[in-house]
Design an enzyme around this catalytic site. Sequence first.
Site, PDB file in Angstrom:
ATOM      1  N   ALA A  62       0.844  -1.198   0.000  1.00  0.00           N
ATOM      2  CA  ALA A  62       0.000   0.000   0.000  1.00  0.00           C
ATOM      3  C   ALA A  62       0.877   1.245   0.000  1.00  0.00           C
ATOM      4  O   ALA A  62       2.002   1.221   0.507  1.00  0.00           O
ATOM      5  CB  ALA A  62      -0.875  -0.006   1.251  1.00  0.00           C
ATOM      6  N   GLY A 103       0.893  -5.203   0.936  1.00  0.00           N
ATOM      7  CA  GLY A 103      -0.140  -5.370  -0.084  1.00  0.00           C
ATOM      8  C   GLY A 103       0.411  -5.977  -1.371  1.00  0.00           C
ATOM      9  O   GLY A 103      -0.322  -6.624  -2.118  1.00  0.00           O
ATOM     10  N   GLU A 106       0.282  -9.515  -0.753  1.00  0.00           N
ATOM     11  CA  GLU A 106      -1.140  -9.898  -0.678  1.00  0.00           C
ATOM     12  C   GLU A 106      -1.745 -10.013  -2.071  1.00  0.00           C
ATOM     13  O   GLU A 106      -2.534 -10.912  -2.352  1.00  0.00           O
ATOM     14  CB  GLU A 106      -1.905  -8.885   0.178  1.00  0.00           C
ATOM     15  CG  GLU A 106      -1.485  -8.956   1.645  1.00  0.00           C
ATOM     16  CD  GLU A 106      -2.161  -7.908   2.494  1.00  0.00           C
ATOM     17  OE1 GLU A 106      -1.866  -6.714   2.293  1.00  0.00           O
ATOM     18  OE2 GLU A 106      -2.988  -8.271   3.335  1.00  0.00           O
ATOM     19  N   GLU A 126       3.688  -5.218   7.681  1.00  0.00           N
ATOM     20  CA  GLU A 126       2.749  -4.202   8.172  1.00  0.00           C
ATOM     21  C   GLU A 126       2.881  -3.929   9.670  1.00  0.00           C
ATOM     22  O   GLU A 126       2.711  -2.804  10.123  1.00  0.00           O
ATOM     23  CB  GLU A 126       1.305  -4.619   7.868  1.00  0.00           C
ATOM     24  CG  GLU A 126       0.892  -4.417   6.418  1.00  0.00           C
ATOM     25  CD  GLU A 126       1.217  -5.591   5.522  1.00  0.00           C
ATOM     26  OE1 GLU A 126       2.050  -6.435   5.919  1.00  0.00           O
ATOM     27  OE2 GLU A 126       0.649  -5.663   4.416  1.00  0.00           O
TER      28      GLU A 126
HETATM   29  N1  CAA Z   1       4.455   3.544   0.371  1.00  0.00           N
HETATM   30  C1  CAA Z   1       4.922   4.770   0.073  1.00  0.00           C
HETATM   31  N2  CAA Z   1       6.212   5.068  -0.096  1.00  0.00           N
HETATM   32  C2  CAA Z   1       7.092   4.067   0.033  1.00  0.00           C
HETATM   33  C3  CAA Z   1       6.677   2.766   0.378  1.00  0.00           C
HETATM   34  C4  CAA Z   1       5.292   2.508   0.524  1.00  0.00           C
HETATM   35  N3  CAA Z   1       4.821   1.307   0.804  1.00  0.00           N
HETATM   36  N4  CAA Z   1       7.782   1.986   0.468  1.00  0.00           N
HETATM   37  C5  CAA Z   1       8.830   2.766   0.184  1.00  0.00           C
HETATM   38  N5  CAA Z   1       8.408   4.033  -0.075  1.00  0.00           N
HETATM   39  C6  CAA Z   1       9.232   5.182  -0.482  1.00  0.00           C
HETATM   40  C7  CAA Z   1      10.251   5.579   0.563  1.00  0.00           C
HETATM   41  O1  CAA Z   1       9.705   6.473   1.477  1.00  0.00           O
HETATM   42  C8  CAA Z   1      11.331   6.194  -0.282  1.00  0.00           C
HETATM   43  O2  CAA Z   1      10.906   7.486  -0.608  1.00  0.00           O
HETATM   44  P1  CAA Z   1      11.950   8.687  -0.779  1.00  0.00           P
HETATM   45  O3  CAA Z   1      12.868   8.258  -1.877  1.00  0.00           O
HETATM   46  O4  CAA Z   1      11.094   9.854  -1.096  1.00  0.00           O
HETATM   47  O5  CAA Z   1      12.638   8.782   0.546  1.00  0.00           O
HETATM   48  C9  CAA Z   1      11.309   5.367  -1.558  1.00  0.00           C
HETATM   49  O6  CAA Z   1      10.012   4.762  -1.589  1.00  0.00           O
HETATM   50  C10 CAA Z   1      12.351   4.278  -1.632  1.00  0.00           C
HETATM   51  O7  CAA Z   1      12.254   3.483  -0.449  1.00  0.00           O
HETATM   52  P2  CAA Z   1      13.526   2.954   0.325  1.00  0.00           P
HETATM   53  O8  CAA Z   1      14.547   4.029   0.445  1.00  0.00           O
HETATM   54  O9  CAA Z   1      13.043   2.297   1.557  1.00  0.00           O
HETATM   55  O10 CAA Z   1      14.070   1.867  -0.712  1.00  0.00           O
HETATM   56  P3  CAA Z   1      14.838   0.525  -0.426  1.00  0.00           P
HETATM   57  O11 CAA Z   1      15.176  -0.028  -1.738  1.00  0.00           O
HETATM   58  O12 CAA Z   1      15.917   0.742   0.579  1.00  0.00           O
HETATM   59  O13 CAA Z   1      13.773  -0.452   0.269  1.00  0.00           O
HETATM   60  C11 CAA Z   1      11.646  -1.575   0.539  1.00  0.00           C
HETATM   61  C12 CAA Z   1      12.681  -0.958  -0.441  1.00  0.00           C
HETATM   62  C13 CAA Z   1      12.231  -2.813   1.200  1.00  0.00           C
HETATM   63  C14 CAA Z   1      10.428  -1.930  -0.269  1.00  0.00           C
HETATM   64  C15 CAA Z   1      11.297  -0.541   1.624  1.00  0.00           C
HETATM   65  O14 CAA Z   1      10.977   0.673   1.002  1.00  0.00           O
HETATM   66  C16 CAA Z   1      10.143  -0.924   2.505  1.00  0.00           C
HETATM   67  O15 CAA Z   1      10.321  -1.701   3.427  1.00  0.00           O
HETATM   68  N6  CAA Z   1       8.963  -0.325   2.249  1.00  0.00           N
HETATM   69  C17 CAA Z   1       7.813  -0.512   3.068  1.00  0.00           C
HETATM   70  C18 CAA Z   1       7.204  -1.858   2.853  1.00  0.00           C
HETATM   71  C19 CAA Z   1       5.955  -1.989   3.716  1.00  0.00           C
HETATM   72  O16 CAA Z   1       5.985  -1.825   4.910  1.00  0.00           O
HETATM   73  N7  CAA Z   1       4.851  -2.320   3.049  1.00  0.00           N
HETATM   74  C20 CAA Z   1       3.616  -2.460   3.727  1.00  0.00           C
HETATM   75  C21 CAA Z   1       2.794  -1.283   3.411  1.00  0.00           C
HETATM   76  S1  CAA Z   1       1.299  -1.337   4.304  1.00  0.00           S
HETATM   77  C22 CAA Z   1       0.284  -2.351   3.438  1.00  0.00           C
HETATM   78  O17 CAA Z   1       0.633  -2.866   2.408  1.00  0.00           O
HETATM   79  C23 CAA Z   1      -1.060  -2.499   4.083  1.00  0.00           C
HETATM   80  C24 CAA Z   1      -1.935  -3.482   3.483  1.00  0.00           C
HETATM   81  O18 CAA Z   1      -2.161  -4.516   4.039  1.00  0.00           O
HETATM   82  C25 CAA Z   1      -2.639  -3.200   2.239  1.00  0.00           C
END
Ligand code: CAA
Length: 699
Positions: A62, A103, A106, A126
């Site tokens: 998400a 997501g 998922e 999450e």
């Molecule tokens: N939503 C919005 N922005 C996100 C994002 C997300 N899910 N994941 C990463 N970003 C953004 C970061 O803020 C960053 O932005 P900036 O460049 O502006 O700072 C950019 O994307 C790159 O992210 P990283 O620097 O973290 O990149 P990375 O390559 O080091 O790591 C990653 C990649 C492992 C995917 C890491 O970004 C991460 O862990 N992201 C979050 C994953 C997460 O927690 N997902 C669950 C979301 S909640 C959900 O999905 C609810 C549901 O059940 C539907």
Amino acid sequence: MSATQIERRGPVAVISLVNPPVNGLGSAVRSGLEAAFNELLSDDAVTGIVIAGAGRMFSAGADIREFGKAPPPDVPNLPELIDWLEESSKPVVAAIHGVAAGGGLELALGCHYRIAAPKTRLGLPEVTLGILPGAGGTQRLPRVAGVEAALELIVSGRLVSEREALKLGIVDEIAHGDPVEAAVAKARALADAGTPPRRSSARDEGLAAARSNPGLFDEFRKGMAKRARGMNAPYACVRCIEAAVRLPFAEGRHFEREEFRRLVDATEAKAMRHAFFAEREVAKIPDVPDDTPTRPVETAGVIGCGTMGGGIAMVFANAGIPVTVVENDSAALEAGLAKIRANYQATVDKGRLAQDVMDRRMALITGATEFEAVAGVDFVVEAVFEEMPIKKQVFGILDRVCRPDAILATNTSTLDVDEIAGATGRPESVIGTHFFSPANVMRLLEVVRGANSSAGTIATTMGLSKTLGKVGVLVGVCDGFVGNRMLHQYLREAAFLVEEGALPQDVDRVIYEFGFPMGPFAMSDLAGNDVGWRIRRAKMADHPSNQRYSGTISDRLCERGRFGQKTGAGWYRYEQGRTPVPDPEVEALIAETSRELGIERRTISDQEILERCLYPLVNEGAKILEEGIALRAGDVDVVWIHGYGFPRHRGGPMFWADTVGLGTIAAAMRRFRDEHGEWMAPALLLEKLASENRGFKDL
Ligand code: CAA
Ligand code: NAI
């Protein structure tokens, strides 16, 4: 450009998610998916569908930035889209590369078959955002991977490799060529064979083991109680997985949705989202633009191979960077290298590191007793004794021997980086890298910007911190930088509380229950009370005679040889390993000290303990912001989360302060100042924000 793209490959249609950088499933992507499903599911020429991610990864889930905002009207939510996809009678195959998180996974679990490329990471993180997988993840993962694996993965939020995912049944196949091509072939084969779609929601076989073991969930909750204290999300995750076992899929999904809604707008989730974004924002430095030229760091040097130098050398080796350590003499060098080897060996013995990896890392570390050995390296970290004349001498030598474009960093924890830089003819290439002990474990790195550190030096060091797996936070020069300067306030008040009537175990309990891994006294015992004792004695002459001294009891403990865990006694006794046991001898010493100081001991409430320990810490954070020592309140939070174990689910001290209300904190500080002394006076910034009814988040 649309947030999804469709490409026809014969009878198979490939839907690509196109939302850089991480293909977050924001409203544009969801609308795109809806349009794509409408088009493809009703098109008889399409016999199979592949879902893939364009760019770096499949999808990070998400779009976290959209949380807390109402979605635009008519945009479907993710759970509905996934259900719709899963219901398709045409085979749907996920082609996963890079990352499938939250997501994103998922969505893949809603597909009928999953193919992953090598070097893919998958998981449902999450919980680390204070929420739960709210798009069917808590219902589908246990069905696919089994309840025990789902509990472990969802409650820890851990991402697994594609190999582990294959073993767990989360992916069906690892692609050795292009995963999209493999997925297209699979979709075609499934369609040709007329195989009925295999829907995760219908795979009840994964639930069978848990159905015959109803005690499983209570057992799991017991096991997680310590780690999850004070948090809601981990428990909600368990409840949802329990619901997957108990209820039919549709009802379980409904249950999950309700739990998700409750969590997503709560303070815990807001705090963790704040931490997530603050950790990424630390890399952004207003006067050091992203395109600032950096120099590649391919080789490194470390001067001094003691506690910190040895750990720092390991940090470079762990990142695959060859590193040369320089010691005073061969005996010190041998001792330092032996310590490094022993550290690695202990990890190997615990089964957490393969022997050949250790051997490769050790081979990257070279010892020397001459500074000339670091003449050609790109980056040097000095970690010799904390004495200015020695540091200056070392930097004078480094300036002479190192290549002109090398960066020279100091690991000093208390000395003036500018004075150290002044010992060289290249102050623009000098910077502080304040690692935390043990350097190979702790993720925080305070990058200390000197008055003359150039943008290139800063950008290179911040970039290097990421390469080294650290969270680098840029701070300015001052006594204690950000972390230890605030820590000082906290430890001082903890000590005063004990003089006034609390016992170490009272303070430690309150702080532990707040969410820190341990309280200040257990922490001092772990770090060694003698460290502070030595510093206090060295600084005694500077202590203002009219200011209350906080080291009396600690000094007395040290005089009795109670240095902490390493001597089996400190603020506590240690009979069995590391478990602190309250000690009547310490209680007697405390009572006697209070008497001598003329303090009448009183009952101190848990609330007062919390306020006295944490409000002055926040107050110092406000001064740090006022002085520009930290760039943002979020940076201070990151320092405290990664350097001191401030509970992430409270967002760090500055975020937490906003949730308490700055008016409340400023009023308490005024009261503390009146009751205790000027050192508790509220910071100007705190007063200002409080009077304007604003928070640190509004800065
Ligand atoms: N939503 C919005 N922005 C996100 C994002 C997300 N899910 N994941 C990463 N970003 C953004 C970061 O803020 C960053 O932005 P900036 O460049 O502006 O700072 C950019 O994307 C790159 O992210 P990283 O620097 O973290 O990149 P990375 O390559 O080091 O790591 C990653 C990649 C492992 C995917 C890491 O970004 C991460 O862990 N992201 C979050 C994953 C997460 O927690 N997902 C669950 C979301 S909640 C959900 O999905 C609810 C549901 O059940 C539907
Ligand atoms: P330490 O005493 O364990 O190690 C210092 C090492 O430097 C010794 O092995 C010594 O032989 C070597 N050394 C001294 N002079 C030298 C010289 N001229 N050339 C080469 N080697 C020399 O000290 P520690 O704890 O590792 O501290 C090092 C630095 O890191 C200090 O500046 C300290 O303030 C800082 N620091 C320490 C932390 C800690 O928790 N110990 C945390 C963060 C920073």
